[in-house]
Design a protein around this motif. Structure first.
Motif, PDB file in Angstrom:
ATOM      1  N   GLY A  49       0.798  -1.219   0.000  1.00  0.00           N
ATOM      2  CA  GLY A  49       0.000   0.000   0.000  1.00  0.00           C
ATOM      3  C   GLY A  49       0.831   1.271   0.000  1.00  0.00           C
ATOM      4  N   MET A  50       2.143   1.117  -0.121  1.00  0.00           N
ATOM      5  CA  MET A  50       3.024   2.285  -0.004  1.00  0.00           C
ATOM      6  C   MET A  50       3.417   2.880  -1.354  1.00  0.00           C
ATOM      7  SD  MET A  50       3.147   2.734   3.174  1.00  0.00           S
ATOM      8  CE  MET A  50       4.416   3.989   3.315  1.00  0.00           C
ATOM      9  N   ALA A  51       3.177   2.160  -2.432  1.00  0.00           N
ATOM     10  CA  ALA A  51       3.518   2.691  -3.758  1.00  0.00           C
ATOM     11  C   ALA A  51       2.514   3.772  -4.149  1.00  0.00           C
ATOM     12  CB  ALA A  51       3.501   1.565  -4.784  1.00  0.00           C
ATOM     13  N   ASN A  52       2.899   4.584  -5.089  1.00  0.00           N
ATOM     14  CA  ASN A  52       1.969   5.576  -5.631  1.00  0.00           C
ATOM     15  C   ASN A  52       0.885   4.869  -6.444  1.00  0.00           C
ATOM     16  OD1 ASN A  52       3.441   7.771  -4.584  1.00  0.00           O
ATOM     17  ND2 ASN A  52       4.872   7.654  -6.312  1.00  0.00           N
ATOM     18  N   PRO A  53      -0.247   5.545  -6.669  1.00  0.00           N
ATOM     19  CA  PRO A  53      -1.335   4.903  -7.414  1.00  0.00           C
ATOM     20  C   PRO A  53      -0.922   4.408  -8.797  1.00  0.00           C
ATOM     21  CG  PRO A  53      -2.131   6.880  -6.331  1.00  0.00           C
ATOM     22  CD  PRO A  53      -0.638   6.853  -6.122  1.00  0.00           C
ATOM     23  N   ASP A  54       0.058   5.059  -9.417  1.00  0.00           N
ATOM     24  CA  ASP A  54       0.483   4.615 -10.756  1.00  0.00           C
ATOM     25  C   ASP A  54       1.493   3.469 -10.694  1.00  0.00           C
ATOM     26  OD1 ASP A  54       2.817   5.765  -9.906  1.00  0.00           O
ATOM     27  OD2 ASP A  54       2.932   7.299 -11.477  1.00  0.00           O
ATOM     28  N   GLY A  55       1.768   2.986  -9.483  1.00  0.00           N
ATOM     29  CA  GLY A  55       2.681   1.851  -9.357  1.00  0.00           C
ATOM     30  C   GLY A  55       4.123   2.252  -9.133  1.00  0.00           C
ATOM     31  N   SER A  56       4.428   3.531  -9.264  1.00  0.00           N
ATOM     32  CA  SER A  56       5.807   3.957  -9.008  1.00  0.00           C
ATOM     33  C   SER A  56       6.070   3.958  -7.499  1.00  0.00           C
ATOM     34  CB  SER A  56       6.050   5.353  -9.592  1.00  0.00           C
ATOM     35  OG  SER A  56       5.183   6.296  -8.981  1.00  0.00           O
ATOM     36  N   LEU A  57       7.338   3.986  -7.142  1.00  0.00           N
ATOM     37  CA  LEU A  57       7.701   3.934  -5.727  1.00  0.00           C
ATOM     38  C   LEU A  57       7.153   5.146  -4.984  1.00  0.00           C
ATOM     39  CD1 LEU A  57      11.455   2.782  -5.817  1.00  0.00           C
ATOM     40  CD2 LEU A  57       9.402   1.383  -5.492  1.00  0.00           C
ATOM     41  N   GLY A  58       6.609   4.888  -3.779  1.00  0.00           N
ATOM     42  CA  GLY A  58       6.216   5.983  -2.911  1.00  0.00           C
ATOM     43  C   GLY A  58       7.443   6.725  -2.417  1.00  0.00           C
ATOM     44  N   HIS A  59       7.234   7.877  -1.789  1.00  0.00           N
ATOM     45  CA  HIS A  59       8.404   8.719  -1.492  1.00  0.00           C
ATOM     46  C   HIS A  59       9.331   8.082  -0.461  1.00  0.00           C
ATOM     47  CE1 HIS A  59       6.198  10.045   2.103  1.00  0.00           C
ATOM     48  NE2 HIS A  59       7.303  10.633   2.501  1.00  0.00           N
ATOM     49  N   ILE A  60       8.798   7.289   0.460  1.00  0.00           N
ATOM     50  CA  ILE A  60       9.687   6.614   1.426  1.00  0.00           C
ATOM     51  C   ILE A  60      10.489   5.530   0.708  1.00  0.00           C
ATOM     52  CG2 ILE A  60       9.787   5.194   3.511  1.00  0.00           C
ATOM     53  CD1 ILE A  60       7.233   6.640   4.450  1.00  0.00           C
ATOM     54  N   GLN A  61       9.786   4.756  -0.128  1.00  0.00           N
ATOM     55  CA  GLN A  61      10.499   3.712  -0.888  1.00  0.00           C
ATOM     56  C   GLN A  61      11.578   4.338  -1.768  1.00  0.00           C
ATOM     57  OE1 GLN A  61       6.726   2.380  -2.594  1.00  0.00           O
ATOM     58  NE2 GLN A  61       7.135   0.324  -1.814  1.00  0.00           N
ATOM     59  N   GLN A  62      11.232   5.461  -2.409  1.00  0.00           N
ATOM     60  CA  GLN A  62      12.191   6.119  -3.294  1.00  0.00           C
ATOM     61  C   GLN A  62      13.418   6.596  -2.504  1.00  0.00           C
ATOM     62  OE1 GLN A  62      11.718   6.400  -6.808  1.00  0.00           O
ATOM     63  NE2 GLN A  62      13.924   6.717  -6.525  1.00  0.00           N
ATOM     64  N   ALA A  63      13.182   7.094  -1.302  1.00  0.00           N
ATOM     65  CA  ALA A  63      14.301   7.552  -0.466  1.00  0.00           C
ATOM     66  C   ALA A  63      15.221   6.387  -0.108  1.00  0.00           C
ATOM     67  CB  ALA A  63      13.766   8.223   0.795  1.00  0.00           C
ATOM     68  N   PHE A  64      14.627   5.219   0.168  1.00  0.00           N
ATOM     69  CA  PHE A  64      15.468   4.051   0.466  1.00  0.00           C
ATOM     70  C   PHE A  64      16.312   3.680  -0.765  1.00  0.00           C
ATOM     71  CE2 PHE A  64      14.790   1.886   4.593  1.00  0.00           C
ATOM     72  CZ  PHE A  64      13.934   2.803   5.166  1.00  0.00           C
ATOM     73  N   GLN A  65      15.697   3.781  -1.933  1.00  0.00           N
ATOM     74  CA  GLN A  65      16.477   3.476  -3.134  1.00  0.00           C
ATOM     75  C   GLN A  65      17.569   4.526  -3.354  1.00  0.00           C
ATOM     76  OE1 GLN A  65      15.059   4.010  -7.365  1.00  0.00           O
ATOM     77  NE2 GLN A  65      15.012   1.771  -7.282  1.00  0.00           N
ATOM     78  N   ASP A  66      17.204   5.782  -3.237  1.00  0.00           N
ATOM     79  CA  ASP A  66      18.166   6.866  -3.483  1.00  0.00           C
ATOM     80  C   ASP A  66      19.359   6.799  -2.530  1.00  0.00           C
ATOM     81  OD1 ASP A  66      16.488   7.827  -5.430  1.00  0.00           O
ATOM     82  OD2 ASP A  66      15.640   9.435  -4.193  1.00  0.00           O
ATOM     83  N   CYS A  67      19.078   6.470  -1.273  1.00  0.00           N
ATOM     84  CA  CYS A  67      20.141   6.491  -0.259  1.00  0.00           C
ATOM     85  C   CYS A  67      20.809   5.130  -0.093  1.00  0.00           C
ATOM     86  CB  CYS A  67      19.566   6.946   1.083  1.00  0.00           C
ATOM     87  SG  CYS A  67      18.916   8.621   1.032  1.00  0.00           S
ATOM     88  N   HIS A  68      20.427   4.191  -0.932  1.00  0.00           N
ATOM     89  CA  HIS A  68      20.963   2.833  -0.813  1.00  0.00           C
ATOM     90  C   HIS A  68      20.713   2.314   0.605  1.00  0.00           C
ATOM     91  CE1 HIS A  68      23.149  -0.337  -2.819  1.00  0.00           C
ATOM     92  NE2 HIS A  68      23.963  -0.479  -1.791  1.00  0.00           N
ATOM     93  N   GLY A  69      19.470   2.482   1.064  1.00  0.00           N
ATOM     94  CA  GLY A  69      19.122   2.095   2.428  1.00  0.00           C
ATOM     95  C   GLY A  69      18.791   0.629   2.555  1.00  0.00           C
ATOM     96  N   LEU A  70      19.341  -0.176   1.698  1.00  0.00           N
ATOM     97  CA  LEU A  70      19.119  -1.620   1.764  1.00  0.00           C
ATOM     98  C   LEU A  70      20.229  -2.325   1.029  1.00  0.00           C
ATOM     99  CD1 LEU A  70      16.742  -2.763  -1.001  1.00  0.00           C
ATOM    100  CD2 LEU A  70      16.988  -0.333  -0.529  1.00  0.00           C
ATOM    101  N   GLN A  71      20.453  -3.569   1.417  1.00  0.00           N
ATOM    102  CA  GLN A  71      21.359  -4.408   0.621  1.00  0.00           C
ATOM    103  C   GLN A  71      20.577  -5.620   0.139  1.00  0.00           C
ATOM    104  OE1 GLN A  71      25.317  -4.894   2.318  1.00  0.00           O
ATOM    105  NE2 GLN A  71      25.299  -2.766   2.966  1.00  0.00           N
ATOM    106  N   CYS A  72      20.333  -6.606   1.014  1.00  0.00           N
ATOM    107  CA  CYS A  72      19.548  -7.746   0.526  1.00  0.00           C
ATOM    108  C   CYS A  72      18.071  -7.383   0.397  1.00  0.00           C
ATOM    109  CB  CYS A  72      19.731  -8.962   1.429  1.00  0.00           C
ATOM    110  SG  CYS A  72      18.646  -9.044   2.868  1.00  0.00           S
TER     111      CYS A  72
END
Lengths: 262, 163
Positions: free
Chosen positions: B77-100
């Protein structure tokens, strides 16, 4: 986990009636009971949820007493008690993690009486009154050893009455994996004297540190208890700390709590 | 069997469930919402974090039957309505906030709960709010940066990752 019957009454009377069944257990936030059931350490035939009873929820200040409904979550106490009893609100805000605080309740914590839980220290350290569906129990009589309380089968806590102290603080040495207290001290100063309750340390669960109470009642300062040391006798020893280490922490955390209380 | 009514990610649903059904199992096995991860299954790791009426809850430690009538939000439920990443998800991607990435759904849900209550948290508040979420890859630094970025406080700290 094994299956069970599930009931969710909307009044204390209905909950007590459902708990007459010897194979029934109350369920509050479930942050201890559900993991225990998943591990098959506990398998009640019936679970009676106490989270749908409005009269069990809320924080209310009545003069010099703070009354907290038994099914009030830690998160709500941390928020709603802050203006009346900041020492208690701060304690509630250190329990577990945010998700645990959003589900776990004060009544559940006290009824479970985990030897490393936070709330027993506040209840005993203030001389709180545990109110149940059938009587009132002084904190000094309520805690009867590790995971043991004065509650009878089927008896449920409905609220807890805390006498609001002039000053108080909780100093907790966190065991970082479980987020329980490795050892923690709750200190409360009243006109009538000082109370000190220790959790996380003793094999007998939460206890009052009488020597520190006497010293602090005449001089409420960390220096007043700098010469005191707790006995390691019957202290918990496990891979996180020896009995002697916990006994040492009793003094350290009590002094920190006194300093924080000011 | 218990009748359960819930709003999950904005959609009303009803189901018949066993009393012992955990919210995590209900979401994954009955609704197919497998973004809610079961990591430790002992309420330690927070990979199964979801929002129940807006509050962060570990879905492995709560009975679905005890949640009749609530609103649940999962990572789906966190993605935008068009299926793109929501802003929190996008921030995790931008900041490399994940590995596995296994813990990430839980991290994102805890972040959503934090920012709803505290839109501009300090770094200390971020770390405090993530105490129930365990990551075994990142060392947390970039996760904290991602949360700060999601709150609009990136302070030029994003994109420190090695690619």
């Amino acid at each position: 986990m094994y299956d069970f019957n599930f009931l969710k009454p909307t009044s204390v009377a209905d909950a007590v009636a459902a708990l007459i069944d010897e194979d029934a257990q109350p369920l509050s936030g479930g942050q201890t009971l559900i993991p225990a059931m998943k591990a098959r350490l506990n398998a009640p035939g019936t679970l009676v949820s106490l989270t749908g009873i409005p009269e069990l929820v809320g924080v209310c200040c009545a003069g010099d007493t703070l009354v907290i409904g038994a099914a009030t979550t830690h998160a709500q106490v941390a928020r709603d008690a802050a203006g009346y009893f900041p020492g208690l609100a701060a304690l509630a805000g250190q329990i577990g993690d945010p998700a645990v605080r959003n589900r776990g309740t004060i009544g559940g914590s006290l009824a479970n009486n985990d030897p490393s839980a936070c709330y027993p220290a506040a209840a005993l350290g203030t001389g709180a009154t545990i109110v149940t569906d059938r009587r009132e129990i002084a904190a000094d009589d309520f805690f009867q050893g590790m995971f043991t309380t004065a509650l009878e089968n089927g008896e449920i806590i409905t609220s807890v009455r805390f006498p609001i102290p002039q000053a108080s603080a909780y100093a907790k040495f966190v065991q970082p994996a479980s987020r329980f207290a490795l050892t923690a001290a709750f200190v409360a100063r009243y006109a009538s004297g000082v109370r000190v309750a220790i959790t996380g340390a003793s094999e007998n669960g939460v206890f009052r540190w009488a020597e520190a109470e006497a010293a602090l009642s005449s001089d409420f300062s960390a220096e007043a208890i700098s010469g005191l040391s707790a006995s390691a006798h019957e202290m918990i020893a496990d891979l996180h700390g020896t009995a002697a280490y916990r006994a040492h922490l009793v003094g350290v955390m009590t002094r920190r709590a006194v300093t924080a209380a000011g | 069997m218990h009748k359960l009514t819930m709003v999950v990610n904005g959609q009303q649903m009803t189901a018949e469930i066993e009393a012992r059904t955990l919210l995590s199992g209900f979401l994954r096995d009955r609704l197919g919402l497998t973004g809610t991860h079961i990591g430790c299954d002992t309420s330690q790791c927070g990979a199964c974090m979801v929002l129940v009426n807006g509050q962060a809850v570990k879905a492995c430690s709560v009975l679905a039957a005890d949640l009749d009538g609530v609103e649940v939000t999962t990572i789906e439920g966190m993605a935008n309505p068009d299926g793109s990443l929501g802003h929190i998800q996008q921030a995790f991607q931008d900041c490399h906030g994940l590995q596995c990435g296994f813990c990430t759904p839980g991290m994102v849900m805890s972040t959503a709960a934090l920012l709803a209550e505290n839109p501009k948290p300090t770094e200390d508040e971020v770390r405090h709010s993530l105490e129930g979420n365990i990551c075994r890859c990142t060392g947390y630094q970039n996760i904290v940066r991602a949360v700060m970025a999601a709150s609009g406080q990136d302070q030029g700290t994003k994109a420190t990752a090695h690619v």
